[in-house]
Design an enzyme around this catalytic site. Structure first.
Site, PDB file in Angstrom:
ATOM      1  CD  GLU A 119      55.999 129.811  15.497  1.00 41.90           C
ATOM      2  OE1 GLU A 119      55.811 128.639  15.097  1.00 41.90           O
ATOM      3  OE2 GLU A 119      55.401 130.312  16.469  1.00 41.90           O
ATOM      4  CE  LYS A 250      48.949 139.193  33.791  1.00 44.01           C
ATOM      5  NZ  LYS A 250      47.791 139.811  34.446  1.00 44.01           N
ATOM      6  CG  ASP A 324      48.452 141.331  30.797  1.00 48.28           C
ATOM      7  OD1 ASP A 324      49.530 140.796  30.478  1.00 48.28           O
ATOM      8  OD2 ASP A 324      48.145 141.577  31.975  1.00 48.28           O
ATOM      9  CG  HIS A 414      57.364 124.904  10.672  1.00 50.83           C
ATOM     10  ND1 HIS A 414      56.123 124.378  10.467  1.00 50.83           N
ATOM     11  CD2 HIS A 414      57.250 125.790  11.710  1.00 50.83           C
ATOM     12  CE1 HIS A 414      55.268 124.912  11.346  1.00 50.83           C
ATOM     13  NE2 HIS A 414      55.925 125.761  12.104  1.00 50.83           N
TER      14      HIS A 414
END
Length: 421
Positions: A119, A250, A324, A414
């Site tokens: 990104e 998670k 992770d 952006h």
């Protein structure tokens, strides 16, 4: 009843593309023969090339050379401990920001931080926040709590049996702790907290995990604890499961937000008005004005906590340092605060679920080791420091994005750094 406009648009597209008969045929169960991939745990160059023979197709040789390049083929065996059915590696761009000055209980120096992302504008944004925070003297950090949890579930005939089971667990906690800790050198069972829902009992098993993130560690330890229960418990158990989907593993959860799962860290900095104006291109009052709107939006939308974009920095750091990456789902909750201190601005984040490690898991892979070495936090003794740096990084991102939106620069940044680059 009124059909929502977006539903009408979707139905119109489907009618233009398909007939009901064609859709029915296309979506019917198919029993055509297939040949599954042969599972491989211990990868070799030969097994990698065998997989690519199966994947042959348009541009496949080009794809193979990009994913299964010479270095990836040569390192096939070293990746086997972290993945099954290995076919190569994907290269994610890595940028670096810093120095970020951290004045913490465990992390207390200037850090350069690697961030892996596709990104554009992300690294620039976090770098700008780090520059402002370091100019202001650095970010104060502290680990407030540590406890990775696993929550096994047990079912019984009735609520009475469930209550008697809890009594048995409480009475035998010393033997259960011994069974759990026999599986690990570094993990310690700090508490077992029962939660009863009629005939179902969840045990919230909390562990300290040393310098490892500890997901596998607590699973194996809890399995040993459960086997001890099943072998010795005098109350008949109907069924048991290693995880009752209670822990927040998670996923964002209210339990994780309130009690933490991993390391709970708080980080703060006071930004002088002059630094805000010169470095961030806005003012204390403008940042506070937008902050009030952002906080309201978080409340109205039911956000877990109130923050702008922890996930951006977390994902980039987790990938760069061998964490992770799926744990971003639970790590990216918490509270961002901004308050006036005279003309200056107090900024803080409190994050209850930072799951990072400096040993174990993906931290031993070559590129990820390099990322930890850039930070100077590779290996034993650095887990808590990495957690504090992680919170400080997220605070930098909060400062930068709030300033950009308050100043009206968010879209322009952006466009210039991403779309029009």
């Amino acid at each position: 009843m009124t059909i929502p406009a977006h539903v009408q648009v979707l139905l119109k597209r489907l009618r233009e593309k398909f007939t009901p008969e064609k859709l029915r045929e296309q979506m019917a169960a198919c029993d055509a023969p297939f040949r599954t991939l042969r599972p491989v745990r211990d990868a070799t160059e030969k097994s990698v090339l065998r997989y690519w023979e199966r994947l042959i197709g348009p541009a496949s040789h080009i794809d193979r050379d990009l994913i299964a390049d010479t270095a990836s083929l040569a390192a096939a065996k070293s990746y086997s401990g972290n993945i099954e059915n290995y076919i190569g590696t994907v290269k994610v761009p890595v940028g670096v920001i810093g120095p970020l000055r951290v004045n913490g209980i465990n992390a207390a120096r200037d850090y350069h931080i690697p961030l892996a992302t596709t990104e554009a504008a992300l690294v620039a944004s976090y770098g700008r926040g780090a520059y402002a925070a370091t100019k202001a003297g650095g970010i104060s950090t502290a680990v407030l709590y540590e406890g990775v949890i696993r929550t096994p579930a047990f079912t019984f005939d009735n609520i009475l049996s469930a209550g008697l089971f809890v009594e048995w667990v409480v009475t035998n906690i010393k033997a259960l702790r011994s069974a759990a800790e026999s599986t690990t050198q570094h993990g310690k069972l700090s508490s077992v907290e029962p939660v009863i829902d009629n005939n179902v009992v969840f045990l919230i098993c909390r562990y300290t995990t040393g310098d490892a993130s500890g997901q596998n560690m607590v699973t194996i330890a809890t399995h040993a604890l459960c086997e001890k229960i099943v072998a010795d418990c005098t109350v008949p158990i109907d069924r048991w499961y290693i995880e009752g989907n209670f822990s927040g593993d998670k996923k964002a959860s209210a339990l994780g937000l309130m009690t933490g799962r991993g390391r709970k860290v708080s980080a703060s900095v006071i930004l002088p008005a002059a630094i805000i104006e010169k470095t961030l291109g806005t003012t204390t009052q403008e940042m506070l004005a937008y902050g009030r709107i952002a906080d309201l939006g978080a409340k109205l939308s039911g956000q877990m906590g109130a923050q702008a974009h922890y996930a951006n920095g977390l994902a980039a750091l987790y990938i760069a340092t061998g964490q992770d990456a799926a744990c971003v789902a639970e790590s990216a909750i918490g509270f961002t605060r901004m308050e006036a201190r005279g003309d200056d601005l107090f900024c803080s984040v409190t994050m209850p679920n930072i799951l990072v490690g400096t040993v174990g898991g993906g931290t031993g892979l070559a590129s990820q080791s390099a990322g930890l070495n850039i930070l100077g936090l590779k290996g034993t003794g650095n887990g808590a420091a990495l957690a504090e740096v992680t919170a400080a990084l997220c605070l930098c991102g909060e400062i930068s994005i709030v300033a950009a939106i308050a100043a009206g620069d968010f879209t322009r940044a952006h466009q210039s750094l991403a779309r029009l680059r």
